[in-house]
Enzyme design. Structure first.
Site, PDB file in Angstrom:
ATOM      1  N   SER A 142       0.769  -1.191  -0.150  1.00 58.74           N
ATOM      2  CA  SER A 142      -0.058  -0.113  -0.110  1.00 58.74           C
ATOM      3  C   SER A 142       0.835   1.241  -0.009  1.00 58.74           C
ATOM      4  CB  SER A 142      -0.832   0.035   1.150  1.00 58.74           C
ATOM      5  OG  SER A 142      -1.441   1.352   1.430  1.00 58.74           O
TER       6      SER A 142
ATOM      7  N   ASP B  52      -6.556   9.372   0.378  1.00 62.79           N
ATOM      8  CA  ASP B  52      -7.683   9.263  -0.086  1.00 62.79           C
ATOM      9  C   ASP B  52      -8.588  10.454   0.237  1.00 62.79           C
ATOM     10  OD1 ASP B  52      -6.873   6.930  -1.013  1.00 62.79           O
ATOM     11  OD2 ASP B  52      -7.511   5.769   1.026  1.00 62.79           O
TER      12      ASP B  52
ATOM     13  N   GLU C  65      -9.015   4.256  -9.297  1.00 61.07           N
ATOM     14  CA  GLU C  65      -9.372   4.758  -7.753  1.00 61.07           C
ATOM     15  C   GLU C  65      -9.502   6.361  -7.965  1.00 61.07           C
ATOM     16  OE1 GLU C  65      -7.059   3.310  -4.714  1.00 61.07           O
ATOM     17  OE2 GLU C  65      -7.963   1.266  -4.793  1.00 61.07           O
TER      18      GLU C  65
ATOM     19  N   HIS D  43      -7.798   8.374  -4.871  1.00 61.83           N
ATOM     20  CA  HIS D  43      -6.364   8.116  -4.454  1.00 61.83           C
ATOM     21  C   HIS D  43      -5.409   9.011  -5.319  1.00 61.83           C
ATOM     22  CE1 HIS D  43      -3.336   5.335  -2.738  1.00 61.83           C
ATOM     23  NE2 HIS D  43      -2.654   5.905  -3.731  1.00 61.83           N
TER      24      HIS D  43
HETATM   25 ZN   LIG Z   1      -5.796   4.887  -1.188  1.00 64.73          ZN
END
Ligand SMILES: [Zn+2]
Length: 183
Positions: free
Chosen positions: A96, A105, A154, A157
């Protein structure tokens, strides 16, 4: 840390003891409670996030920070929980970007601060995609690049890479992996 193009993905893992040297809390609206590690970012990323969120507020764009730094241990817990639920939506520990302190995020009230693809269709999500590169951030997992990044789209993000590289990547449409010629 001056070397911002740190690459972290499912093939290039961070070690369990990697902790960013200068975690700090940017003065931006956060969903996470005071004292929570999710409110932390590496110093340069934090400064850039403050400039980005300040400009957003000036334009009446209500961005909210949901999750910044995440420790290896916390990622491991989230991953193990996801495995029990047979979900593959959580990156394995070490994979991550949130462990670098360079990823954030972002969401907005219109989608109840959820991290969902429909954030990309909101006024705030569209604003973020257009403006993040002006402040050193990229949308790290773009549409149709899952085979390269290892992650689906995403829109929430963002990842700090510094202004020169964020502008270059947004103009060329390359991902960090492609820029570094990694498969
Ligand atoms: Zn993220």
């Amino acid at each position: 840390m001056k070397y911002f193009p740190l690459i972290v993905n499912k093939e290039r893992l961070l070690s369990p003891d990697y902790i960013p040297a200068s975690l700090t809390e940017p003065a931006i609206p956060f969903n996470a409670p005071s004292g929570d590690e999710r409110r932390l970012l590496e110093k340069s990323a934090a400064k850039a996030a403050m400039r980005l969120f300040t400009q957003a507020a000036l334009e009446q764009i209500g961005l909210v920070g949901v999750s910044g730094y995440r420790s290896y241990e916390r990622q491991k817990e989230l991953y193990e929980d996801a495995m029990k639920r047979k979900s593959s939506a959580v990156a394995p520990p070490g994979a991550s970007e949130h462990q670098t302190g360079l990823a954030l995020d972002v969401s907005c009230p219109e989608v109840n601060l959820e991290l969902e693809e429909r954030f990309g269709h909101t006024k705030e999500g569209k604003w973020l995609a257009r403006h993040a590169p002006l402040y050193g951030y990229i949308i790290r997992y773009p549409k149709n690049k899952e085979n390269i990044t290892g992650f689906p789209y995403e829109p929430w993000h963002i990842r700090y890479v510094g202004e020169a590289l964020s502008l270059y990547l947004s103009l060329t449409g390359l991902t960090l992996e492609e820029y570094h010629e990694l498969e």
